[in-house]
Design a protein around this motif. Structure first.
Motif, PDB file in Angstrom:
ATOM      1  N   GLU A  34       0.676  -1.043  -0.163  1.00 34.37           N
ATOM      2  CA  GLU A  34      -0.106   0.042   0.019  1.00 34.37           C
ATOM      3  C   GLU A  34       0.836   1.147  -0.073  1.00 34.37           C
ATOM      4  O   GLU A  34       0.435   2.332  -0.810  1.00 34.37           O
ATOM      5  N   TRP A  35       1.862   1.068   0.667  1.00 31.12           N
ATOM      6  CA  TRP A  35       2.772   2.468   0.647  1.00 31.12           C
ATOM      7  C   TRP A  35       4.161   2.092   1.221  1.00 31.12           C
ATOM      8  O   TRP A  35       4.428   0.949   1.366  1.00 31.12           O
ATOM      9  N   ASP A  36       4.981   3.077   1.318  1.00 25.97           N
ATOM     10  CA  ASP A  36       6.453   2.782   1.768  1.00 25.97           C
ATOM     11  C   ASP A  36       6.344   1.938   2.955  1.00 25.97           C
ATOM     12  O   ASP A  36       5.790   2.535   4.003  1.00 25.97           O
ATOM     13  N   ASN A  37       7.271   1.197   3.258  1.00 28.96           N
ATOM     14  CA  ASN A  37       7.545   0.242   4.439  1.00 28.96           C
ATOM     15  C   ASN A  37       8.901   0.390   5.033  1.00 28.96           C
ATOM     16  O   ASN A  37       9.220  -0.561   5.835  1.00 28.96           O
ATOM     17  N   THR A  75      12.581   0.623  -4.798  1.00 29.33           N
ATOM     18  CA  THR A  75      12.975   2.004  -5.105  1.00 29.33           C
ATOM     19  C   THR A  75      12.829   2.774  -3.853  1.00 29.33           C
ATOM     20  O   THR A  75      12.252   2.242  -2.895  1.00 29.33           O
ATOM     21  N   MET A  76      13.574   3.930  -3.777  1.00 26.14           N
ATOM     22  CA  MET A  76      13.125   4.751  -2.636  1.00 26.14           C
ATOM     23  C   MET A  76      11.789   5.407  -2.876  1.00 26.14           C
ATOM     24  O   MET A  76      11.031   5.399  -3.765  1.00 26.14           O
ATOM     25  N   GLY A  77      11.196   5.717  -1.795  1.00 24.68           N
ATOM     26  CA  GLY A  77       9.691   6.121  -1.443  1.00 24.68           C
ATOM     27  C   GLY A  77       9.687   7.781  -1.772  1.00 24.68           C
ATOM     28  O   GLY A  77      10.717   8.388  -2.272  1.00 24.68           O
ATOM     29  N   LYS A  78       8.529   8.027  -1.760  1.00 24.99           N
ATOM     30  CA  LYS A  78       8.189   9.600  -2.292  1.00 24.99           C
ATOM     31  C   LYS A  78       8.383  10.432  -0.912  1.00 24.99           C
ATOM     32  O   LYS A  78       8.168  11.555  -1.018  1.00 24.99           O
ATOM     33  N   HIS A  79       8.729  10.036   0.250  1.00 19.65           N
ATOM     34  CA  HIS A  79       8.619  10.843   1.535  1.00 19.65           C
ATOM     35  C   HIS A  79       9.965  10.850   1.723  1.00 19.65           C
ATOM     36  O   HIS A  79      10.767  10.118   2.072  1.00 19.65           O
ATOM     37  N   GLY A  92       2.386  -0.806  10.810  1.00 22.42           N
ATOM     38  CA  GLY A  92       2.862  -0.182   9.405  1.00 22.42           C
ATOM     39  C   GLY A  92       2.230   1.275   9.278  1.00 22.42           C
ATOM     40  O   GLY A  92       2.438   1.544   8.049  1.00 22.42           O
ATOM     41  N   ASN A  93       1.612   1.799  10.158  1.00 18.49           N
ATOM     42  CA  ASN A  93       1.124   3.198   9.766  1.00 18.49           C
ATOM     43  C   ASN A  93       1.783   4.433  10.190  1.00 18.49           C
ATOM     44  O   ASN A  93       1.765   5.623   9.789  1.00 18.49           O
ATOM     45  N   ASN A 126       3.112   9.942   9.921  1.00 19.02           N
ATOM     46  CA  ASN A 126       2.274   8.904   9.053  1.00 19.02           C
ATOM     47  C   ASN A 126       3.015   8.597   7.925  1.00 19.02           C
ATOM     48  O   ASN A 126       3.257   9.447   7.172  1.00 19.02           O
ATOM     49  N   LEU A 127       3.116   7.133   7.563  1.00 19.95           N
ATOM     50  CA  LEU A 127       3.842   6.832   6.536  1.00 19.95           C
ATOM     51  C   LEU A 127       3.168   6.798   5.251  1.00 19.95           C
ATOM     52  O   LEU A 127       3.569   7.199   4.135  1.00 19.95           O
ATOM     53  N   GLN A 128       1.785   6.846   5.263  1.00 21.32           N
ATOM     54  CA  GLN A 128       1.071   6.902   4.068  1.00 21.32           C
ATOM     55  C   GLN A 128       0.964   8.364   3.601  1.00 21.32           C
ATOM     56  O   GLN A 128       1.134   8.407   2.404  1.00 21.32           O
ATOM     57  N   SER A 129       0.764   9.328   4.419  1.00 20.22           N
ATOM     58  CA  SER A 129       0.561  10.595   3.800  1.00 20.22           C
ATOM     59  C   SER A 129       2.027  11.494   4.144  1.00 20.22           C
ATOM     60  O   SER A 129       1.970  12.625   3.416  1.00 20.22           O
ATOM     61  N   GLY A 130       2.818  11.046   5.110  1.00 19.69           N
ATOM     62  CA  GLY A 130       3.673  11.724   5.177  1.00 19.69           C
ATOM     63  C   GLY A 130       3.575  13.034   6.255  1.00 19.69           C
ATOM     64  O   GLY A 130       4.635  13.823   6.488  1.00 19.69           O
TER      65      GLY A 130
END
Length: 894
Positions: free
Chosen positions: A393-396, A416-420, A448-449, A464-468
């Motif tokens: 679902e998102w960067d972990n 790959t590297m994440g977006k945050h 994982g959140n 928050n990992l999903q939204s940063g």
């Protein structure tokens, strides 16, 4: 000799691909496949060029391999002063021992092998007979050999280059110098035969490449590369007149031999010197290797004639800092190296390995500038955390870097590297106050959140990992007044534990930054590790000790002392029974938490920098100082019995050899514990040897004894509806004896009527054969003969024999007494236990009335009863012990 470790043994090393030793290419004509051989230290790997899949791994050498050579089906390796010939790339089939000096060059020459040591002494071996054919000595001050080549069509001749820049042509059959070339005044690094006859390419130390005709001693064309010394030379043989040269800077030049000019360049092919480079025969492919631990296959299909990267196999180019098992199955290992890359190694197969990329401030700009001159490359990863529950679902994965406040995210599934990139605005708003602040600890919650980040300024932030999005901090101003050395969250997201460098542990509510309790330890804290299932928190202190804190009661419950240097990393076993720690004293220790004792300790060649035990407990993973590999250690307790007694206070650990790149096949060493020796002993024990401890069975089929008490029921149920057909009888002159296996009675004619009479005095019924044997039995050997006779009979015949023991059946009371003594003897030997019980049961069933009237038989049965009770009590005690142990182990592991 006792084993260095009772728990772990070396399994294999991951992440090794190549080193500075030049590669070799071997062509199999039958399979029409090219194979690449690369050196990885003490062993070499064989890959196929079609997929770069690993084909074989050689056995380990006692020291590092210095050079490789290929001749036909044999692969030659030089290690110190010994040359080994390998067949099929695994086992050494021949060994050639040179003089005392280490070997630096190898050149196969027909059925001969030319070896050059570091003092320029040349030895020519006939490797078929393993005998020395020729020896030549050179003065290193005048002619130090640096390169060799066999010119095509030059019979019995080799061309030798030197560090003085001079070349010599020798006839090795007659040991004669044919010609000496003046050279170009520069050390010769490489000699390579060109596709044309009489032409050799010479690579010099100053970057010049001479294409020289050795027949006329004329230089055909001269090139010069501006990137330093020439380290490798190769020619294309697929119809293009191209020569390729490698440099110490990692660049490759392509030279057009017809137009005598530089055709194109391939920059940044490797991070270090291109030591191995071979163009495949009649194919537009090239294989290169270097000391940066990479192996690459290039295809020449670019518009300018340069090569495009077709296949790649690589590992860390700098030693890894930290390893961590990624998933719950323990099949993937995340590794962060000093080369700023994050990789995943698979314990199942190398094809599952991943490269998550190199950390960069601007990933898009890094791709355009090239990896070697990347101005956006981030410093190496010092710590990272991963959680697989939300990987799709998102960067972990979150990591912190050396000297940076910024933390980065990674996506394992996308590799790959994440977006945050997380960095609180306070560090940008007040740069003078937070000038040298760095991120020191990270932790992702089990769900994982959320990710928690600790800084050297004492702040602990939550994102928050999903939204940063920033979700708050702990403490009014900051969590600690000192640097944060660790931050963890329990499995239910109820408590957050932060550790400060001043030795303080603080317990916070996870959702609300409220301080629950704070405790202080004896000295400064180095790092912490939480086992979420058991709520055990391991705290590493600066005085080289380890404390165990129960986060439910907020109390210190254990303290381990023993390391003599800084503890670098630690890991829990899946059940939290063991704590495994590695330190800079090059030791790896296993502590037993329930007893608080050290149960295993061993030394390694180099200090441990990181350690991780798989969630299934089967493999321990370690990384070491100045080692590029990731080392796997097998857990022996999963496959055999291991007695883990606490070690002595002054126990001296032994050195354990680190595993190679192939699966270790280590012979089992004798254990120092008597219990383990007794359990693991493979010596066979005969029934006579265990007669004092256990009982043994007869190993007869169950049909021979199990249904003896039910024969009347079986006979009535299996009564035939038709009369049985009579089988073919033997000739009238051959007498037979009935039984399971009918046999001929060859002694019928020799029997004496007087001696063979089976009639007892006063009786008209004949006595059976076994009854007669019982009447004559006096010694143990006589009883053994009767046992063997019983084993040959079927159930019906056994019933007939036992029925005939009573006086009405042709026997007597004396024979009945003898039968009881016979059964008593079988029980006393602890052998044939089941058939003795079956025979006794049938005897009592058939002759109960007779026994009740005969006092002599009753007295013998009383003796038998007491002996049988004693044997049964012994067996029952052993059964009870086994059942209790099984019950305990079953409940203890639930």
């Amino acid at each position: 000799m006792p084993r260095a470790s009772k728990i772990f043994c070396g399994f294999r090393a991951l992440g090794y691909v190549s080193n500075h030793v030049p590669l070799e290419v071997r062509l199999k004509f039958k399979e029409k496949e090219n194979y690449v051989i690369t050196c990885v230290g003490k062993a070499f790997h064989t890959y196929n060029c079609s997929k770069l899949a690993i084909i074989s791994v050689s056995d380990a050498h006692p020291d590092d391999i210095t050079c490789l050579a290929v001749a036909g089906n044999l692969i030659f390796t030089a290690c110190q002063n010994i040359v080994r010939a390998f067949h099929r790339g695994t086992k050494a089939v021949k060994t050639l021992v040179n003089k005392d000096k280490d070997i630096s060059l190898l050149l196969p020459f027909g059925h001969h092998l030319i070896c050059v040591d570091i003092d320029s002494n040349v030895t020519v071996w006939d490797y078929r007979t393993e005998e020395i054919y020729l020896e030549m000595d050179f003065d290193p001050s005048q002619f130090k050999i640096s390169a060799m080549v066999h010119p095509t069509t030059y019979l019995n001749k080799i061309l030798i280059g030197s560090r003085q820049g001079v070349m010599q042509l020798w006839n090795i059959k007659h040991d004669k110098l044919l010609y000496s070339f003046t050279g170009w005044g520069q050390p010769i690094n490489i000699l390579q035969q060109a596709p044309a006859v009489d032409v050799v390419a010479v690579g010099l130390e100053d970057g010049q490449i001479m294409v020289h005709n050795i027949k006329y001693d004329e230089t055909i064309v001269k090139f010069r590369q501006e990137w330093g010394p020439v380290t490798s030379v190769s020619f294309r043989t697929d119809g293009h007149p191209i020569m390729l040269t490698g440099s110490s800077a990692g660049h490759i030049s392509l030279w057009d031999l017809e137009e005598r000019k530089l055709k194109c360049q391939m920059r940044d092919c490797h991070h270090t010197s291109v030591t191995g480079m071979k163009c495949l025969q009649n194919e537009p492919l090239m294989v290169t290797s270097a000391a940066d631990n990479t192996l690459k296959v290039w295809i020449f299909d670019m518009p300018d004639g340069s090569g495009r990267l077709l296949r790649l196999r690589e590992g860390h180019s700098a030693p890894p800092n930290k390893v961590l098992h990624y998933d719950n199955k323990g099949h993937n290992i995340l590794s962060a190296g000093q080369d700023s890359t994050l990789r995943s190694f698979s314990t199942i197969h190398d094809k599952h390995n991943k490269n998550l990329g190199r950390a960069s401030f601007d990933k898009a700009a890094s791709k355009h500038s090239g990896l070697k001159k990347d101005q956006y490359m981030m410093p190496p990863i010092t710590d990272f955390t991963a959680e697989s529950s939300r990987e799709s679902e998102w960067d972990n994965i979150v990591s912190c870097h050396r000297g940076l406040t910024l933390t980065t995210t990674w996506n394992y599934q996308k590799s790959t590297m994440g977006k945050h990139k997380f960095k609180h605005e306070r560090f940008d708003n007040e740069p003078s106050l937070y000038k040298n602040v760095t991120a020191t600890a990270v932790n992702i919650t089990l769900c994982g959140n959320f990710v928690l980040i600790g800084y050297s300024s004492g702040h602990v932030d939550k994102y928050n990992l999903q939204s940063g999005i920033y979700r708050g901090s702990y403490g009014i101003d900051k969590a600690h007044s000192c640097s944060i050395r660790g931050v963890v969250v329990d499995g239910l997201n109820q408590q957050t534990i932060t550790a400060g460098s001043d030795g303080s542990l603080k317990f916070w509510k996870f959702h609300k930054p409220k301080l629950l309790e704070s405790i202080s330890l004896s000295t400064d804290i180095s790092q912490i590790l939480l086992h979420r299932e058991s709520s055990m928190l391991a705290v590493v202190l600066d005085d080289f000790t380890i404390s165990i804190v129960d986060i439910d009661t907020h109390r210190e419950v254990r303290k381990f002392e023993g390391h003599s240097n800084r503890v670098t990393d630690l890991t829990f076993s899946p059940d939290a029974r063991w704590l495994i720690s590695g330190a800079m004293d090059a030791s790896l220790r296993t502590w037993d938490l329930p007893t608080g004792k050290l149960v295993d300790c061993f030394l390694l060649d180099s200090a441990v920098t990181s350690v991780s035990l798989s969630p299934t407990g089967d493999f321990l993973v370690t990384t070491h100082v100045d080692n590029l590999g990731v080392y796997l250690w097998s857990n022996l307790t999963l496959y055999s019995f291991v007695s883990l007694r606490p070690l002595e206070e002054f126990y001296e650990p032994k050195l354990l050899v680190m595993p190679g790149t192939s699966v270790e096949k280590e012979d089992r060493e004798d254990s120092s514990d008597d219990e383990e020796e007794e359990y693991l002993s493979s010596d066979f024990k005969s029934p006579e040897q265990i007669a004092d401890e256990l009982v043994t069975l007869s190993l007869l089929p169950n049909s021979r004894w199990q249904n003896l008490l039910s024969l009347d029921i079986i006979k009535s149920r299996n009564k035939p509806k038709e009369p049985p057909k009579k089988g073919k009888a033997a000739p009238f002159f051959l007498k037979t004896i009935a039984g399971i296996t009918p046999t001929f009675d060859i002694n019928e004619e020799n029997k004496d009527d007087k001696d063979d009479s089976h009639l007892l005095k006063g009786r008209l019924l004949p006595l059976s054969d076994i009854g007669l044997s019982l009447s004559k039995a006096k010694t143990n050997s006589d009883y053994e003969t009767i046992v063997n006779k019983f084993k040959e009979l079927g159930p019906s015949r056994i019933e007939v024999e036992i029925r005939s023991l009573v006086p009405e059946g042709g026997g007597s009371v004396d024979i009945m007494v003898q039968f009881v003594k016979f059964i008593n003897y079988i029980l006393s030997t602890n052998k044939n236990f089941e058939i003795a019980q079956a025979y006794l049961g049938l005897f009592l069933k058939l002759h109960a009335e007779v026994i009740s009237n005969e006092i002599r038989v009753q007295e013998e049965l009383d003796v038998l009863c007491s002996n049988q009770s004693e044997k049964w009590i012994e067996l029952q005690t052993i059964f009870t012990q086994c059942l209790c142990l099984i019950n305990y182990l079953r409940t203890a592991t639930v």
